[in-house]
Write a protein that holds these residues in place. Structure first.
Motif, PDB file in Angstrom:
ATOM      1  N   ARG A 153     -12.026 -10.990   1.238  1.00 44.01           N
ATOM      2  CA  ARG A 153     -10.656 -10.544   1.478  1.00 44.01           C
ATOM      3  C   ARG A 153     -10.651  -9.227   2.250  1.00 44.01           C
ATOM      4  NH1 ARG A 153      -6.732  -7.890  -3.032  1.00 44.01           N
ATOM      5  NH2 ARG A 153      -4.749  -7.939  -1.900  1.00 44.01           N
ATOM      6  N   PRO A 154     -10.129  -9.206   3.486  1.00 48.82           N
ATOM      7  CA  PRO A 154     -10.090  -7.955   4.263  1.00 48.82           C
ATOM      8  C   PRO A 154      -9.216  -6.922   3.562  1.00 48.82           C
ATOM      9  CG  PRO A 154      -9.645  -9.869   5.661  1.00 48.82           C
ATOM     10  CD  PRO A 154      -9.564 -10.345   4.239  1.00 48.82           C
ATOM     11  N   LEU A 155      -9.711  -5.680   3.511  1.00 47.87           N
ATOM     12  CA  LEU A 155      -8.983  -4.644   2.803  1.00 47.87           C
ATOM     13  C   LEU A 155      -8.673  -3.415   3.665  1.00 47.87           C
ATOM     14  CD1 LEU A 155     -10.844  -4.701  -0.629  1.00 47.87           C
ATOM     15  CD2 LEU A 155      -8.576  -5.611  -0.119  1.00 47.87           C
ATOM     16  N   ALA A 156      -9.526  -3.087   4.640  1.00 50.17           N
ATOM     17  CA  ALA A 156      -9.292  -1.872   5.419  1.00 50.17           C
ATOM     18  C   ALA A 156     -10.008  -1.934   6.758  1.00 50.17           C
ATOM     19  CB  ALA A 156      -9.756  -0.642   4.645  1.00 50.17           C
ATOM     20  N   LEU A 208      -6.488  -7.921   9.130  1.00 48.89           N
ATOM     21  CA  LEU A 208      -6.396  -7.713   7.679  1.00 48.89           C
ATOM     22  C   LEU A 208      -5.821  -8.921   6.948  1.00 48.89           C
ATOM     23  CD1 LEU A 208      -5.167  -4.002   7.569  1.00 48.89           C
ATOM     24  CD2 LEU A 208      -7.426  -4.871   6.940  1.00 48.89           C
ATOM     25  N   GLY A 209      -5.491  -9.984   7.702  1.00 49.43           N
ATOM     26  CA  GLY A 209      -4.996 -11.205   7.070  1.00 49.43           C
ATOM     27  C   GLY A 209      -3.608 -11.076   6.509  1.00 49.43           C
ATOM     28  N   ALA A 215       3.527  -3.493   4.483  1.00 48.19           N
ATOM     29  CA  ALA A 215       3.250  -2.104   4.126  1.00 48.19           C
ATOM     30  C   ALA A 215       1.753  -1.823   4.124  1.00 48.19           C
ATOM     31  CB  ALA A 215       3.843  -1.787   2.754  1.00 48.19           C
ATOM     32  N   GLY A 216       1.404  -0.640   4.579  1.00 50.31           N
ATOM     33  CA  GLY A 216       0.017  -0.211   4.587  1.00 50.31           C
ATOM     34  C   GLY A 216      -0.090   1.274   4.311  1.00 50.31           C
ATOM     35  N   LEU A 217      -1.315   1.747   4.221  1.00 49.17           N
ATOM     36  CA  LEU A 217      -1.591   3.160   4.003  1.00 49.17           C
ATOM     37  C   LEU A 217      -2.570   3.612   5.074  1.00 49.17           C
ATOM     38  CD1 LEU A 217      -1.112   5.544   1.985  1.00 49.17           C
ATOM     39  CD2 LEU A 217      -3.282   4.872   0.925  1.00 49.17           C
ATOM     40  N   CYS A 236      -8.349   5.455   8.765  1.00 49.37           N
ATOM     41  CA  CYS A 236      -8.541   4.272   7.929  1.00 49.37           C
ATOM     42  C   CYS A 236      -7.175   3.652   7.636  1.00 49.37           C
ATOM     43  CB  CYS A 236      -9.229   4.622   6.612  1.00 49.37           C
ATOM     44  SG  CYS A 236     -10.948   5.119   6.785  1.00 49.37           S
ATOM     45  N   LEU A 237      -7.063   2.379   7.915  1.00 46.74           N
ATOM     46  CA  LEU A 237      -5.833   1.638   7.643  1.00 46.74           C
ATOM     47  C   LEU A 237      -6.090   0.679   6.499  1.00 46.74           C
ATOM     48  CD1 LEU A 237      -2.912   0.919   8.418  1.00 46.74           C
ATOM     49  CD2 LEU A 237      -3.859  -0.771  10.019  1.00 46.74           C
ATOM     50  N   PHE A 238      -5.368   0.855   5.384  1.00 48.70           N
ATOM     51  CA  PHE A 238      -5.568   0.058   4.182  1.00 48.70           C
ATOM     52  C   PHE A 238      -4.401  -0.905   3.963  1.00 48.70           C
ATOM     53  CE2 PHE A 238      -7.562   4.183   3.549  1.00 48.70           C
ATOM     54  CZ  PHE A 238      -8.820   3.856   3.076  1.00 48.70           C
TER      55      PHE A 238
END
Length: 254
Positions: A153-156, A208-209, A215-217, A236-238
């Motif tokens: 699972r892509p996370l960041a 990131l799928g 929404a992201g951080l 870093c994009l989460f």
């Protein structure tokens, strides 16, 4: 001299020597008293003309330095009133000293992460990279971009930018656990990280799928040498639906 200028730290505006363009050195001189708390929320900076005269630089140089701090949320311009220290200019009381690696490791609670390299290249810096690292348009930077996942699972997405002066070969970084191979004289001694809420757009949403606009951080970390020069810029994009994450920074022995 104005009251506000007289209240600034004695070394501010007197010694802006060092590497990089004048506006970059001035920006660091302005940033230090804000982040250290010597200048407080709501404190006003005197007009650009006064600042330029105080540090013996042009108004264009002052404006470029202030523009950078406004974009990064440390200062805010209020038309008709002036430029003020922003309420978002907060600093956690945990200075990062003697960091041994330019690239901190990121992991998620209860999981091991996997890394896929998206880009390792050398090219000219983009506008934000030039401003942040104090580089000229004909400089070269090394870019390292990697996708972090857990259980598929892509996370960041992590994007690292370092001047090629310090890291000339992007392929010399081969895994997520490698220490960036820079000379000991070029180890960062502190870093400032800012955190922003954002909406994720393509192509990042696709990687990131997720769906466009979710929404992201976004975190932006700048690491500095003892001289005050910025050496590394990491974004870093989460995913906003991640369970939680931990950033681990490694330190040298004192």
């Amino acid at each position: 001299m104005s009251d506000r200028l007289a209240a600034m730290p004695p070394r501010w505006g007197i010694d802006i020597r060092g590497a990089g363009p004048l506006y970059h050195r001035l920006r660091l001189a302005l940033e230090e008293p804000i982040l250290s708390g010597k200048l407080k929320e709501g404190d006003v900076l005197y007009p650009e003309r006064d600042l330029a005269a105080h540090v013996h630089v042009s108004r264009v140089t002052v404006r470029k330095a202030i523009d950078h701090l406004v974009r990064h949320g440390l200062l805010v311009r209020r038309p008709g009133s002036g430029t003020f220290v922003s309420g978002s200019a907060l600093r956690a009381d945990q200075p990062l000293s003697c960091a041994v690696s330019l690239t901190g490791e990121v992991s998620w609670r209860g999981s091991d992460t996997e890394v896929v390299w998206i880009e390792r290249s050398t090219s000219h810096p983009a506008s934000e990279e030039m401003m942040t690292l104090g580089l000229s348009g004909d400089s070269r930077v090394t870019r390292l971009t990697r996708l972090r996942s857990s259980a598929g699972r892509p996370l960041a997405i992590e994007r690292i930018c370092i001047s090629s002066e310090f890291l000339p070969d992007s392929l010399s970084v081969t895994s997520s656990t490698d220490k960036t191979p820079v000379d000991a004289d070029f180890r960062p001694v502190r870093a400032i990280e800012r955190i922003f809420a954002c909406n994720i757009e393509d192509p990042d949403a696709n990687m990131l799928g997720g769906t466009i606009g979710t929404a992201g951080l976004l975190t932006k970390r700048v690491a500095y040498l003892a001289s005050g020069r910025a050496i590394e810029f990491t974004r870093c994009l989460f995913r906003g639906d991640a369970d939680g994450f931990v950033t681990e920074l490694t330190f040298l022995e004192n």
